[in-house]
Design an enzyme around this catalytic site. Structure first.
Site, PDB file in Angstrom:
ATOM      1  N   GLY A  98       0.824  -1.206   0.000  1.00 56.03           N
ATOM      2  CA  GLY A  98       0.000   0.000   0.000  1.00 56.03           C
ATOM      3  C   GLY A  98       0.859   1.256   0.000  1.00 56.03           C
ATOM      4  O   GLY A  98       0.526   2.255  -0.644  1.00 56.03           O
ATOM      5  N   GLN A 173       0.674   7.648   4.829  1.00 49.04           N
ATOM      6  CA  GLN A 173       0.681   7.409   3.378  1.00 49.04           C
ATOM      7  C   GLN A 173      -0.001   8.562   2.656  1.00 49.04           C
ATOM      8  O   GLN A 173       0.491   9.055   1.641  1.00 49.04           O
ATOM      9  CB  GLN A 173      -0.019   6.084   3.062  1.00 49.04           C
ATOM     10  N   ASP A 319       0.638  -0.468  13.264  1.00 45.05           N
ATOM     11  CA  ASP A 319       1.011  -1.773  12.695  1.00 45.05           C
ATOM     12  C   ASP A 319       1.295  -2.820  13.777  1.00 45.05           C
ATOM     13  O   ASP A 319       1.411  -4.007  13.475  1.00 45.05           O
ATOM     14  CB  ASP A 319       2.245  -1.623  11.796  1.00 45.05           C
ATOM     15  N   LYS A 346      -6.339  -2.361   6.354  1.00 50.62           N
ATOM     16  CA  LYS A 346      -4.924  -2.721   6.176  1.00 50.62           C
ATOM     17  C   LYS A 346      -4.833  -3.897   5.204  1.00 50.62           C
ATOM     18  O   LYS A 346      -5.786  -4.158   4.475  1.00 50.62           O
ATOM     19  CB  LYS A 346      -4.297  -3.060   7.534  1.00 50.62           C
TER      20      LYS A 346
HETATM   21  C1  S3P Z   1       2.964   3.534   6.368  1.00 50.32           C
HETATM   22  C2  S3P Z   1       1.903   4.148   6.984  1.00 50.32           C
HETATM   23  C3  S3P Z   1       0.854   3.401   7.707  1.00 50.32           C
HETATM   24  C4  S3P Z   1       1.299   1.998   8.043  1.00 50.32           C
HETATM   25  C5  S3P Z   1       1.941   1.308   6.877  1.00 50.32           C
HETATM   26  C6  S3P Z   1       3.168   2.079   6.419  1.00 50.32           C
HETATM   27  C7  S3P Z   1       3.947   4.364   5.660  1.00 50.32           C
HETATM   28  O1  S3P Z   1      -0.302   3.340   6.903  1.00 50.32           O
HETATM   29  O2  S3P Z   1       0.198   1.238   8.500  1.00 50.32           O
HETATM   30  O3  S3P Z   1       2.330  -0.003   7.224  1.00 50.32           O
HETATM   31  O4  S3P Z   1       5.056   3.860   5.358  1.00 50.32           O
HETATM   32  O5  S3P Z   1       3.654   5.526   5.393  1.00 50.32           O
HETATM   33  P1  S3P Z   1      -1.407   4.530   6.881  1.00 50.32           P
HETATM   34  O6  S3P Z   1      -0.787   5.718   6.293  1.00 50.32           O
HETATM   35  O7  S3P Z   1      -2.515   3.988   6.027  1.00 50.32           O
HETATM   36  O8  S3P Z   1      -1.812   4.704   8.301  1.00 50.32           O
END
Ligand code: S3P
Length: 435
Positions: A98, A173, A319, A346
């Protein structure tokens, strides 16, 4: 990732002892390749996580014409700079990642490249609108399934305009995608979050010479800045260490030391939770250099008690919640996890999956709309658990075997390679046991 395989973990209360250096931080490894690709020149990365998610990021930037060489955890990124990227011949496949997909949407939106972004069957179900909606306000051009707003999405890079955006959720993210778009937009982009999420993008942009202003829950970046290639050191991933930190806290007689583990305060919620629940945590030497803070950390077993985890704490340990739920089965009282509805989107719905899997081992755990309630302590039984194709569920299942009175079988365990290659070797060496 589509492969079904089965691993049996049988440790039955054996203490865990030793010293490990967990693999590099996943979030920081992605960003190091991305920023190295945006900057003109040669960036070197040490401590890179050679897990499947970060390898997807490397493949994608190679397709855009960036020269990337990897030797174990040492990576060099030699780029013509974002303006020299070429259109890829094939779709950019983010696999299970993601972070790759969402950050890429923001990066490509303001580039001169047109490319399709896709992912595996799990990622193609995850929401992308949280990123495409704000980027659309900056003039970004996306084509795809506008009804489902999931991958695949085609990005047609174009001239962007800056904006001020209040994020409805705390998500690094989303914040990062907007900051990357802001870097190539005209004007100054401002993002405000409800609670502070991990700030690796902001820190690394500064390391690459950009000026980024952070104030409480807001971050702003002026467009048109160019990045300077540099050397990046990636510390160990605290989210990977968390599995063994919790194992050490739960099993009597355990003591594990973690070397060079990331200690960025936006990620250390797990340490606060362990201490609040009564675990013994001590710190060794700490390095606070340019970029990311890291250091040595030791966790020892102790009697644990239940706590409430909610609010601004959630983004600091999002996480880690699957393994924290397991930890709570061994704590006295009822642990309540609230304000964590993000867990539902997730790699899998982690609220339903964690509860249904731990219930199979006899845990007293129930899902709530935005979290879980877990009552302990419960002696868990062995059983057959599913990873749901989610690396953190697979590792939670494996760690449950250290407090279960029978073997735990894990179906589809290969997904653990997404973030922790070598996980079972570490588990074996710390328990001196077989599986
Ligand atoms: C991440 C942000 C988190 C986290 C993911 C990694 C990142 O997600 O859960 O494993 O590297 O920016 P979200 O931005 O959806 O909270």
């Amino acid at each position: 990732m589509e492969k079904i395989d089965m691993i049996t973990a049988a440790f039955n209360g054996e203490a865990l002892n030793g010293t490990i250096r967990v693999p590099g931080d996943k979030s920081i490894s992605h960003r190091a390749v991305m920023l190295g690709a945006i900057a003109k020149g040669k960036t070197t990365i040490s401590g890179f996580l050679a897990g499947e998610d970060c390898l997807s990021t490397i493949r994608i930037f190679s397709q855009l014409g960036v020269e990337i060489e990897r030797n174990g955890s040492d990576v060099s990124v030699t780029s013509p700079g974002i303006s020299g990227w070429k259109n890829p011949v094939e779709a950019l496949d983010a696999g299970n990642s993601g972070t790759t997909a969402r950050l890429l949407l923001g990066i490509l939106a303001g580039s001169s490249v047109t490319a399709e972004i896709t992912g595996d069957r799990y990622l193609r179900k995850r929401p992308m609108r949280r990123v495409t909606a704000p980027l659309n306000e900056m003039n970004a051009r996306f084509k795809g399934n506008t009804e489902t707003e999931t991958l695949p999405v085609t990005v047609e890079g174009t001239k962007l305009k800056a904006m001020s955006y209040e994020m409805p959720i705390a998500s690094a993210q989303v914040k990062s995608a907007i900051l990357f778009a802001g870097l190539s937009a005209e004007g100054t982009t401002l993002v405000t979050e409800k609670a502070v999420s991990r700030d690796h993008t902001e820190r690394m942009l500064r390391q690459f010479g950009a000026s980024v202003q952070s104030e409480e829950t807001s971050v702003s970046i002026a467009g048109g800045q160019s990045l300077q290639a540099c050397d990046v050191k990636v510390p160990g991933d605290i989210s990977s260490a968390a599995f063994f930190m919790c194992a050490a806290a739960m099993v009597p007689g355990s003591k594990i030391t973690f070397l060079e583990v990331g200690l960025n305060p936006t990620r250390t919620g797990i340490i606060d939770v362990l201490q609040e629940m009564g675990a013994k945590v001590s710190f060794g030497e700490r390095v606070n250099g340019e970029g990311e803070p890291y250091g040595e950390l030791t966790v020892e077993s102790s009697d644990l008690h239940a706590i409430e985890i909610s609010g601004a704490m959630i983004p600091r340990l999002i996480d880690e919640l699957p393994v924290i739920a397991l930890l709570a089965t061994q704590a006295t009282g009822t642990t309540v996890i609230k304000d964590a509805e993000e867990l539902r989107v997730k790699e899998t719905d982690r609220i339903e999956a964690v509860c249904s899997e731990l219930q199979k081992l006899g845990a007293i755990i129930e899902p709530t709309p935005d979290g879980m309630r877990i009552t302990g302590p419960t002696k868990l039984t062995g059983g057959m658990l599913r990873s749901h194709g989610d690396h953190r569920l697979g590792m939670m299942a494996a760690i449950s075997s250290v407090v279960a009175d029978g073997p735990v079988q894990i179906e589809d365990a290969s997904c653990i390679n997404v973030s922790y290659p070598g996980f079972f070797e570490h588990l074996d060496s710390l328990t001196r046991s077989k599986h």
